[in-house]
Enzyme design. Sequence first.
Site, PDB file in Angstrom:
ATOM      1  N   ASP A   1      38.811  52.343  38.200  1.00  0.00           N
ATOM      2  CA  ASP A   1      39.878  53.304  38.507  1.00  0.00           C
ATOM      3  C   ASP A   1      39.410  54.740  38.333  1.00  0.00           C
ATOM      4  O   ASP A   1      40.046  55.537  37.631  1.00  0.00           O
ATOM      5  CB  ASP A   1      41.100  53.058  37.608  1.00  0.00           C
ATOM      6  CG  ASP A   1      41.511  51.594  37.570  1.00  0.00           C
ATOM      7  OD1 ASP A   1      41.400  50.930  38.613  1.00  0.00           O
ATOM      8  OD2 ASP A   1      41.946  51.122  36.511  1.00  0.00           O
TER       9      ASP A   1
ATOM     10  N   GLU B   1      48.932  51.236  45.800  1.00  0.00           N
ATOM     11  CA  GLU B   1      48.814  51.810  44.462  1.00  0.00           C
ATOM     12  C   GLU B   1      47.798  52.944  44.489  1.00  0.00           C
ATOM     13  O   GLU B   1      47.327  53.357  45.548  1.00  0.00           O
ATOM     14  CB  GLU B   1      48.394  50.718  43.466  1.00  0.00           C
ATOM     15  CG  GLU B   1      47.115  50.012  43.855  1.00  0.00           C
ATOM     16  CD  GLU B   1      46.780  48.817  42.977  1.00  0.00           C
ATOM     17  OE1 GLU B   1      47.253  48.756  41.831  1.00  0.00           O
ATOM     18  OE2 GLU B   1      46.037  47.932  43.449  1.00  0.00           O
TER      19      GLU B   1
END
Length: 542
Positions: free
Chosen positions: A13, A195
């Site tokens: 991430d 997302e």
Amino acid sequence: MIQNPILRGFNPDPSIVRVGGDYYIATSTFEWYPGVQIHHSRDLVNWRLLTRPLTRASQLNMLGAQDSCGVWAPCLTYADGLFWLIYTDVKRYGRTSSSGASGGASLRDFHNYLVTSPSIEGPWSDPVYLNSSGFDPSLFHDDDGRKYLLNQLWDHRPGNTRFAGIMLQEYSVQEGRLIGRRENIFKGTAHGLTEAPHLYRRNGYYYLLTAEGGTGWQHGVTMARSRSLLGPYELHPQQTMLTARDRPDAALQRAGHADLVETPDGQTYMVYLCGRPLRNRGTCTLGRETAIQPVVWGEDGWLRTLDGSGTPELLAAAPALPEHRFAAPPEREDFDTPQLPLAFQWLRTPWPEELFSLTARPGYLRLFGRESMGSQFRQALVARRQQAHCYSAATLVEFEPEHYQQQAGLVCYYGATKFHYLYITHDDEVGKHVRVMSSLPNHVQTDAFTAPIALPAGPVQLRVEVDEERLYFGYRVGGGNWQWLPQQFDASILSDEANAPGQPNFTGAFVGMACQDMAGTGLHADFDYFTYRERAYCRDPR
């Protein structure tokens, strides 16, 4: 050339920012403490682990958090003379079964916070609470000085996809809170699981970068743009601008969750998470890692990879920046300072003094026996990431247990239901001995034990050799030869993929030291050193 991944072993991430000639990447740490890893580079080729900013209870307390909860998807930006770090603290992601495993559930708890600092190395502020409507928050600093929070919206209602789109809401610096109405600016595409939003402004457009398809093999990077902040957003002509979902031959798989940065001369680079599966098992024991490659803006105003294929690259062109190398991290740690070496972390608690000390016996890491392996509260386990498919690790431990509820040793660990633990203990039949406990996913009998091997009193060296999916344990007493256990253990279980369906796992394999005293008397173990050496390959040492 850039050799990908640039951040190896459980660094997912990525969020990247440039400040002057320095580049920083923040990555997720989940249930490992302290929270958020920040790496530093000056050339986008060479990177070093610099700091972890969430270091105290007021910022992060994960006691009781399930495996793969905790800190998700930080966003690191710089504006107004401050570094801005936004992160999610996940308190619940799925049910917990009687075995401790997490399963699917519609109700989730995601809390989003903001901390700031004038320096990347801190001190960082106490957090400002933002919202709890979903995860993957990011902060967009618009050209007019206004700031906006974006995050994935979670919809728990039956019949919904759970991933309900990307929310945007203004953040007031003066009031220290979100203001105005929240708006759903992008509901995603047919790939679903939308997302990881990041928003940019360029040449009159707002560009929205998201991840879709889930963080596994179908992961990808989606781009959309709009003349208006609130949309509507039109999709990129290719829709997915980077993915490996249709490229099983690609060395980097699971590519997605991206962010952009520009060099001083205007070159654009994209960082993204990826995974390197084992050749023989197809599982990613190194977890989700971070890669980077150049991308280019076309005449139509859309961003693409250099060849337009959207393929993640193992080797990527480096920018025209002076090379800036860092000293290689040491292979051996002797615990000669009062601070834990930066490579190591522990689990969940903001009070590490309850778990370990580097001053109680100078030159040793003392672990205080606490709860059982896999506890979600106070577990005395100090470990570092596995960052290569083949490595060797070893330690020397001084530990004299009195009964079988006292244990200490060397552990290869993924989570509560996935580990191999070479530990020393004691019972009335064998006395002091060493054996291996393995917690195996997808098995009715989740714990397996090898036969005990008697040991004399005194220090014991413990060692592990990992060769892709093969794992071997050995021990040594005094100056004798290494004694290797006859079993070959399965290292491929230390991966996201080695799981029952519906159990979320998003971290990676660690190797380190642990100590338990399940009688509650706190018997300690002293570890003299720890070595971690990466190898091109490992031979069967038995």
